[in-house]
Each structure stands twice: as structure tokens, then as C-alpha cells.
Design a protein around this motif. Structure first.
Motif, mmCIF file in Angstrom:
data_model
loop_
_atom_site.group_PDB
_atom_site.id
_atom_site.type_symbol
_atom_site.label_atom_id
_atom_site.label_comp_id
_atom_site.label_asym_id
_atom_site.label_seq_id
_atom_site.Cartn_x
_atom_site.Cartn_y
_atom_site.Cartn_z
ATOM 1 N N ALA A 126 0.850 -1.186 0.000
ATOM 2 C CA ALA A 126 0.000 0.000 0.000
ATOM 3 C C ALA A 126 0.885 1.235 0.000
ATOM 4 O O ALA A 126 1.933 1.266 0.636
ATOM 5 C CB ALA A 126 -0.912 0.018 1.217
ATOM 6 N N PRO B 169 -3.126 2.393 5.387
ATOM 7 C CA PRO B 169 -4.518 2.017 5.129
ATOM 8 C C PRO B 169 -5.437 2.556 6.224
ATOM 9 O O PRO B 169 -5.035 2.705 7.380
ATOM 10 C CB PRO B 169 -4.487 0.490 5.162
ATOM 11 C CG PRO B 169 -3.061 0.128 4.936
ATOM 12 C CD PRO B 169 -2.259 1.233 5.518
ATOM 13 N N ASP C 245 -12.839 2.204 6.479
ATOM 14 C CA ASP C 245 -14.007 2.909 5.961
ATOM 15 C C ASP C 245 -15.164 2.621 6.914
ATOM 16 O O ASP C 245 -15.586 1.476 7.066
ATOM 17 C CB ASP C 245 -14.325 2.411 4.551
ATOM 18 C CG ASP C 245 -15.478 3.159 3.920
ATOM 19 O OD1 ASP C 245 -16.106 3.989 4.595
ATOM 20 O OD2 ASP C 245 -15.742 2.912 2.725
ATOM 21 N N GLU D 281 -9.401 0.333 3.608
ATOM 22 C CA GLU D 281 -9.223 1.013 2.327
ATOM 23 C C GLU D 281 -7.752 1.372 2.172
ATOM 24 O O GLU D 281 -7.138 1.893 3.091
ATOM 25 C CB GLU D 281 -10.064 2.289 2.353
ATOM 26 C CG GLU D 281 -10.535 2.772 1.032
ATOM 27 C CD GLU D 281 -11.527 3.916 1.206
ATOM 28 O OE1 GLU D 281 -11.103 4.991 1.647
ATOM 29 O OE2 GLU D 281 -12.710 3.711 0.922
ATOM 30 N N TYR D 282 -7.202 1.088 0.992
ATOM 31 C CA TYR D 282 -5.801 1.408 0.748
ATOM 32 C C TYR D 282 -5.604 1.767 -0.719
ATOM 33 O O TYR D 282 -6.431 1.457 -1.562
ATOM 34 C CB TYR D 282 -4.892 0.237 1.130
ATOM 35 C CG TYR D 282 -5.077 -0.990 0.278
ATOM 36 C CD1 TYR D 282 -4.268 -1.206 -0.833
ATOM 37 C CD2 TYR D 282 -6.056 -1.927 0.559
ATOM 38 C CE1 TYR D 282 -4.437 -2.326 -1.633
ATOM 39 C CE2 TYR D 282 -6.228 -3.040 -0.222
ATOM 40 C CZ TYR D 282 -5.421 -3.236 -1.318
ATOM 41 O OH TYR D 282 -5.597 -4.339 -2.106
ATOM 42 N N GLU D 283 -4.492 2.442 -0.978
ATOM 43 C CA GLU D 283 -4.110 2.787 -2.350
ATOM 44 C C GLU D 283 -2.898 1.948 -2.718
ATOM 45 O O GLU D 283 -1.894 1.965 -2.012
ATOM 46 C CB GLU D 283 -3.793 4.277 -2.430
ATOM 47 C CG GLU D 283 -3.574 4.780 -3.828
ATOM 48 C CD GLU D 283 -3.395 6.287 -3.870
ATOM 49 O OE1 GLU D 283 -2.585 6.737 -4.682
ATOM 50 O OE2 GLU D 283 -4.045 6.991 -3.080
ATOM 51 N N ASP D 284 -3.012 1.198 -3.822
ATOM 52 C CA ASP D 284 -1.891 0.348 -4.206
ATOM 53 C C ASP D 284 -0.795 1.168 -4.880
ATOM 54 O O ASP D 284 -0.930 2.372 -5.071
ATOM 55 C CB ASP D 284 -2.344 -0.836 -5.072
ATOM 56 C CG ASP D 284 -2.921 -0.423 -6.408
ATOM 57 O OD1 ASP D 284 -2.734 0.727 -6.830
ATOM 58 O OD2 ASP D 284 -3.574 -1.277 -7.048
ATOM 59 N N ARG E 222 -4.303 2.981 -7.547
ATOM 60 C CA ARG E 222 -5.705 2.569 -7.516
ATOM 61 C C ARG E 222 -6.163 2.369 -6.082
ATOM 62 O O ARG E 222 -5.443 1.813 -5.257
ATOM 63 C CB ARG E 222 -5.900 1.274 -8.294
ATOM 64 C CG ARG E 222 -5.630 1.437 -9.778
ATOM 65 C CD ARG E 222 -5.796 0.123 -10.464
ATOM 66 N NE ARG E 222 -4.759 -0.773 -9.918
ATOM 67 C CZ ARG E 222 -4.172 -1.722 -10.599
ATOM 68 N NH1 ARG E 222 -4.510 -1.950 -11.830
ATOM 69 N NH2 ARG E 222 -3.238 -2.466 -10.054
ATOM 70 N N LYS E 223 -7.388 2.802 -5.795
ATOM 71 C CA LYS E 223 -7.973 2.610 -4.463
ATOM 72 C C LYS E 223 -8.631 1.244 -4.407
ATOM 73 O O LYS E 223 -9.317 0.837 -5.321
ATOM 74 C CB LYS E 223 -8.978 3.704 -4.167
ATOM 75 C CG LYS E 223 -8.323 5.065 -4.096
ATOM 76 C CD LYS E 223 -9.086 5.977 -3.174
ATOM 77 C CE LYS E 223 -8.418 7.328 -3.168
ATOM 78 N NZ LYS E 223 -7.733 7.599 -1.964
ATOM 79 N N ASN E 224 -8.378 0.527 -3.314
ATOM 80 C CA ASN E 224 -8.917 -0.822 -3.120
ATOM 81 C C ASN E 224 -9.465 -0.948 -1.712
ATOM 82 O O ASN E 224 -9.138 -0.161 -0.828
ATOM 83 C CB ASN E 224 -7.814 -1.869 -3.320
ATOM 84 C CG ASN E 224 -7.255 -1.852 -4.708
ATOM 85 O OD1 ASN E 224 -7.927 -2.206 -5.649
ATOM 86 N ND2 ASN E 224 -6.010 -1.418 -4.843
ATOM 87 N N GLN E 225 -10.285 -1.971 -1.506
ATOM 88 C CA GLN E 225 -10.798 -2.286 -0.183
ATOM 89 C C GLN E 225 -10.657 -3.778 0.061
ATOM 90 O O GLN E 225 -10.731 -4.579 -0.866
ATOM 91 C CB GLN E 225 -12.274 -1.898 -0.070
ATOM 92 C CG GLN E 225 -12.507 -0.414 -0.042
ATOM 93 C CD GLN E 225 -13.969 -0.090 0.210
ATOM 94 O OE1 GLN E 225 -14.851 -0.851 -0.155
ATOM 95 N NE2 GLN E 225 -14.207 1.037 0.835
#
Length: 72
Positions: free
Chosen positions: A36, A40, A43, A50-53, A57-60
Motif C-alpha cells: 500500500a 490504510p 471505511d 481502504e488502501y491505495e496500491d 488505484r484505491k482498493n478495499q
């Protein structure tokens, strides 16, 4: 002389900003390791992490699937 000082100030500023972002590693319960870009966060609406790779890109990911989060 002035140009040299300005250049050094710019380089120092860029290095300082680059050092501020810390990568984090998310280890899941199935052994997968996710990188990440920043810390992280949880939410509150979905109770997912929730994290940004590294690609931006934002992922959960569900909290129950996360075993550990470590700062790199």
C-alpha cells in the motif's frame, strides 16, 4: 551563486517530500502480501480497510481478511 542555492533548495525540498510517504505492507489471512502506498484506513460505512496500491488505484479488503499491517 544564487542559481546554485536555488537548485540546492529545490533538490532538498523534493527529497524531503519523497521521504514523507511511507509504504505499508498488508498481510492477509491466506498469506498474500499487498503493498500500500500510504497507511490504510478503515471505511466506517463498509467496515473495510481502504488502501491505495502502488499503481495509485484505491482498493478495499474486509477487516477479517487482514492479519497484519506493517510500515515498511
Amino acid at each position: 551563486m544564487k542559481q546554485w542555492l536555488i537548485a540546492m533548495a529545490c533538490i532538498t525540498g523534493m527529497l524531503a517530500l519523497a521521504g514523507c510517504s511511507n509504504d505499508h505492507l498488508i498481510r492477509t489471512s491466506d498469506g498474500q502480501i499487498i503493498e500500500a502506498e500510504d497507511k490504510p484506513e478503515i471505511d466506517d460505512d463498509t467496515d473495510m480497510i481502504e488502501y491505495e496500491d502502488m499503481s495509485g488505484r484505491k482498493n478495499q479488503i474486509p477487516q477479517g481478511d487482514v492479519r497484519e499491517i506493517k510500515e515498511r
